[in-house]
Design an enzyme around this catalytic site. Structure first.
Site, PDB file in Angstrom:
ATOM      1  N   HIS A   1     -92.699 -23.181  28.798  1.00 39.27           N
ATOM      2  CA  HIS A   1     -94.384 -23.884  29.427  1.00 39.27           C
ATOM      3  C   HIS A   1     -94.617 -24.629  28.793  1.00 39.27           C
ATOM      4  CE1 HIS A   1     -93.176 -19.368  30.726  1.00 39.27           C
ATOM      5  NE2 HIS A   1     -92.874 -19.404  29.215  1.00 39.27           N
TER       6      HIS A   1
ATOM      7  N   HIS B   1     -91.329 -18.638  35.050  1.00 38.92           N
ATOM      8  CA  HIS B   1     -90.092 -18.171  34.746  1.00 38.92           C
ATOM      9  C   HIS B   1     -88.799 -18.233  34.840  1.00 38.92           C
ATOM     10  CE1 HIS B   1     -93.279 -15.264  32.116  1.00 38.92           C
ATOM     11  NE2 HIS B   1     -92.292 -15.888  30.901  1.00 38.92           N
TER      12      HIS B   1
ATOM     13  N   HIS C   1     -89.281 -21.096  23.526  1.00 42.32           N
ATOM     14  CA  HIS C   1     -89.847 -20.912  25.084  1.00 42.32           C
ATOM     15  C   HIS C   1     -91.319 -21.045  25.420  1.00 42.32           C
ATOM     16  CE1 HIS C   1     -90.029 -17.423  28.592  1.00 42.32           C
ATOM     17  NE2 HIS C   1     -91.396 -17.273  27.804  1.00 42.32           N
ATOM     18  N   GLU C   2     -91.610 -21.032  24.837  1.00 42.53           N
ATOM     19  CA  GLU C   2     -93.269 -21.326  24.748  1.00 42.53           C
ATOM     20  C   GLU C   2     -93.672 -22.962  24.804  1.00 42.53           C
ATOM     21  OE1 GLU C   2     -96.515 -20.227  24.492  1.00 42.53           O
ATOM     22  OE2 GLU C   2     -95.616 -17.854  24.173  1.00 42.53           O
TER      23      GLU C   2
END
Length: 559
Positions: free
Chosen positions: A229, A235, A225-226
Site C-alpha cells: 500500500h 487490493h 502487505h502494508e
C-alpha cells in the site's frame, strides 16, 4: 471498531488485517442479506437516514456478485454459506472499491490506488520499535518485507537512523496522532498511507507480533502487505496474492503471487540489472590491526549452561550465569551474549530454569520465584507456590513434553507433572521413568520441531516420544550441535597454533554441523528468510569450512 466513517470516506488510509490470536469476526447474520458487510466495505452506498427508501433485491445481489468476484468465489449473487464464511474472515479494514466494481472497467485483477513514488531510491526508518521484539529482529523483518518489492522492481530502500525519510515505520498504541487510533489487541493490526499521503506504516503495539512461528501475528507478512500500500497498490481479487484483502495467517514458504508482481511492475517497471535489496547507511569504519582475529566464544570452552528455551519471537535462547545467548541456524547470533538483566526485566541471574508454553508465554525460575514474559515484556513476577501449586522451589529444569502437551518440572532425581493449575496426583516420580535420560539434568525443552531435548553437562539427549526412550545416536556434544562451536580437539589445536604463531592469527567460524543435519530437525535461523533448501545450507557450510581450512593453511605456509 473496524474503521471510522472518516477513514472510509477519505480512502487514503489502508487498515490491514483484523484478527490475530483473538480474532473478532464480523457478524454477517445481523442482516439476512449481508448488507452491513457490503456497506462497510464499499459494495453498497449507505442509505440516507433522512429517507425511508428501500433497496432493490437486484442491487444487493449485484453487490454480492462483486464481493464474490473479489474473493474468488463462484459468482452467484446469493449469500451462500461459502460467502458468509468468507465475510467472517480476518481482513483488511479498507473498502474494496478502489479499482473494482461497475464503474472501474477493470481489465486486470490487481488494483492500483492511483499514486506512486516519482523516484526509485526511497529511504525509511523505524522511528518507534516494539517492546516485544528486539530492535535487530524488527529491523531484519522490515528489511525483508521491503526486499519483497525491491526484488521485482528498480526500487531501492535505504534504512536511516535519523533525519527525514520517505517511509516512517512506527509501533504505536491507541491514539497516536494521525486521527486513526488503534483499537487494542486482536482487531486492526496496522495501517499505512498511499504514496500521495506519505507512505508511512503504523503497527499496533498491543498485537502479539511474532517472527517465523504460527502463533501470534506474523510481522513480516503484515509488513509486506502494508508496504504494498505504501508503494501505491490497492487490493487484489486474486485470493493467493499478498495484496488480497483477507489475512491468510503465517506462511512458512512465502513468495509474491504473479498478480502482485504484475501490479507493482505496472507502477515501477521490472528490476534493473543492479542487484535489488536493502541498503543500510554505511557504518563508521572501525580501526583494525589488519590481522584476522580468532573469536571462539567463552561458552565454547565450557558449553554447560543453566537453561535453554524458545520465546514467542521464534528464537532459541540459552542462559548461562549472568548472560544469555540467542541461537541462529549456525550457532550463537551476532550481538550476543547480553546480560540477562538488560532485557529480562526484574530477573535475578543466574536463573534455575526456563519454560516456554505454546501460547507464547515464557517463564524464568530462580529459587522460590518466577517471572512470566511475553517475548521480553514482563507480565508479572510471583512465588512458585502461588503460580505453580505443588511445584518445589529451586527446580533444575522445566519443559512441555510433546507426547501429551503437559508441563514437567525436574529437581534432583525426581520430576513432577503439572496440569489444570496443580501437580497431578502420584507425583513426584523418579527420573528413571524416562528411559535413557541420566540423573542431574540441567535443562530440558520442547523445540520447534516438537521433539523434547534434555541437557546434561556438555551433552544432550533427544527423546523419542512414541517409543519413550532416547533416540539412537545420542548423547551428542552441546557445543558442537547447538552453539556452533569447534570441537574440543579443534579448540585445543587452535590454541596451540596461536601459541606457536602469535595471538589472533585467524578467525574461527565454528563447527559446521548442527541439529539441522538430522532429518526432520530444521534448525534454521528464525530471524532470516526460511527459504533455504537443505542443499543450500549444506553448500553454505561447505564454503565456510573450506574458507576456514584455506585460511589456516595460508597462515601455516606463510609462517
Amino acid at each position: 471498531m473496524y474503521c471510522t466513517l472518516e477513514c472510509i470516506a477519505s480512502s487514503f488510509m489502508v487498515l490491514i488485517f483484523l484478527g490475530g490470536s483473538d480474532n473478532v469476526k464480523l457478524d454477517v447474520s445481523t442482516t439476512s442479506d449481508g448488507t452491513n458487510y457490503l456497506i462497510k466495505y464499499g459494495y453498497l452506498v449507505p442509505q440516507d437516514p433522512k429517507t425511508g427508501a428501500l433497496r432493490s433485491e437486484e442491487s444487493v445481489k449485484q453487490a454480492i456478485r462483486e464481493f464474490q468476484q473479489l474473493a474468488g468465489l463462484p459468482v452467484t449473487g446469493d449469500l451462500d454459506p461459502n460467502t458468509k464464511e468468507m465475510m467472517s474472515l480476518p481482513r483488511c479494514g479498507v473498502p474494496d472499491n478502489i479499482g473494482i466494481g461497475r464503474k472501474s472497467k477493470r481489465k486486470k485483477r490487481y488494483a492500483l490506488q492511483g499514486s506512486k513514488w516519482a523516484k526509485t531510491d526511497l529511504t525509511y526508518k523505524i522511528a518507534e520499535f516494539s517492546q516485544d521484539l528486539q530492535k535487530g529482529q524488527t529491523e531484519l523483518e522490515v528489511d525483508r518485507a521491503l526486499k519483497v518489492w525491491s526484488e521485482v522492481t528498480p526500487l531501492r530502500f535505504t534504512r536511516k537512523q535519523i533525519g527525514p525519510v520517505d517511509i516512517e515505520v512506527k509501533f504505536v498504541r491507541r491514539s497516536h496522532g494521525d486521527g486513526n487510533p488503534f483499537d487494542g489487541r486482536g482487531r486492526t493490526l496496522a495501517h499505512a498511507f498511499f504514496p500521495q499521503y506519505g507512505g508511512d506504516a503504523h503497527f499496533d503495539e498491543e498485537e502479539p507480533w511474532t517472527i517465523a512461528v504460527s502463533t501470534g501475528v506474523n510481522l513480516f507478512q503484515v509488513a509486506a502487505h502494508e508496504f504494498g500500500h505504501s508503494l501505491g497498490l490497492a487490493h487484489s481479487d486474486v485470493s493467493t496474492a499478498l495484496m488480497a484483502p483477507f489475512y491468510r495467517g503465517f506462511q512458512r514458504s512465502f513468495t509474491l503471487d504473479a498478480d502482485d508482481v504484475g501490479a507493482i511492475q505496472e507502477l515501477y517497471g521490472p528490476p534493473n540489472n543492479v542487484k535489488p535489496g536493502i541498503r543500510a547507511e554505511p557504518p563508521k569504519p572501525v580501526p583494525t590491526s589488519g590481522d584476522p582475529v580468532i573469536s571462539i566464544p567463552a561458552i565454547c570452552r565450557d558449553p554447560q549452561f543453566d537453561s535453554i528455551t524458545q520465546n514467542a519471537d521464534g528464537f532459541t535462547y540459552v542462559f548461562k550465569g549472568d548472560y544469555y545467548y540467542r541461537l541462529n541456524g549456525y550457532g550463537i547470533d551476532t550481538g550476543f551474549p547480553r546480560r540477562i538483566t538488560m532485557d529480562w526485566r526484574g530477573v535475578e541471574s543466574p536463573i534455575d530454569a526456563a519454560l516456554h508454553w505454546d501460547n507464547g508465554y515464557t517463564f524464568l525460575f530462580k529459587g522460590e520465584n518466577y517471572w512470566k514474559f511475553y517475548n521480553f515484556r514482563l507480565i508479572y513476577a510471583r512465588k512458585i507456590s502461588e503460580g505453580f501449586r505443588g511445584v518445589p522451589n529451586n527446580i533444575e529444569a522445566a519443559f512441555v513434553w510433546g507426547g501429551n502437551g503437559k508441563t514437567y518440572f525436574i529437581k534432583g532425581n525426581e520430576y513432577w507433572r503439572y496440569s489444570d493449575n496443580k501437580v497431578d496426583s502420584r507425583y513426584p516420580k523418579p527420573m528413571s521413568v524416562w528411559r535413557g535420560i541420566p540423573n542431574g539434568i540441567d535443562s530440558a525443552f520442547k523445540w520447534k520441531n516438537g521433539r523434547t531435548y534434555f541437557f546434561n553437562g556438555r551433552q544432550y539427549y533427544r527423546f523419542h516420544d512414541s517409543n519413550f526412550r532416547v533416540d539412537d545416536g545420542y548423547p551428542r556434544d552441546v557445543g558442537n550441535w547447538w552453539l556452533g562451536c569447534p570441537s574440543q580437539s579443534q579448540i585445543e589445536h587452535f590454541d596451540s597454533l596461536e601459541k606457536e604463531h602469535g595471538a589472533g592469527i585467524f578467525a574461527s567460524h565454528g563447527n559446521i554441523q548442527n541439529e539441522d543435519d538430522v532429518a526432520g530437525e530444521q534448525f534454521l535461523s528464525v530471524g532470516a528468510a526460511d527459504t533455504s533448501s537443505a542443499d543450500d545450507i549444506s553448500l553454505q557450510r561447505t564454503i565456510i569450512a573450506r574458507s576456514l581450512l584455506t585460511l589456516v593453511l595460508t597462515v601455516l605456509v606463510n609462517s
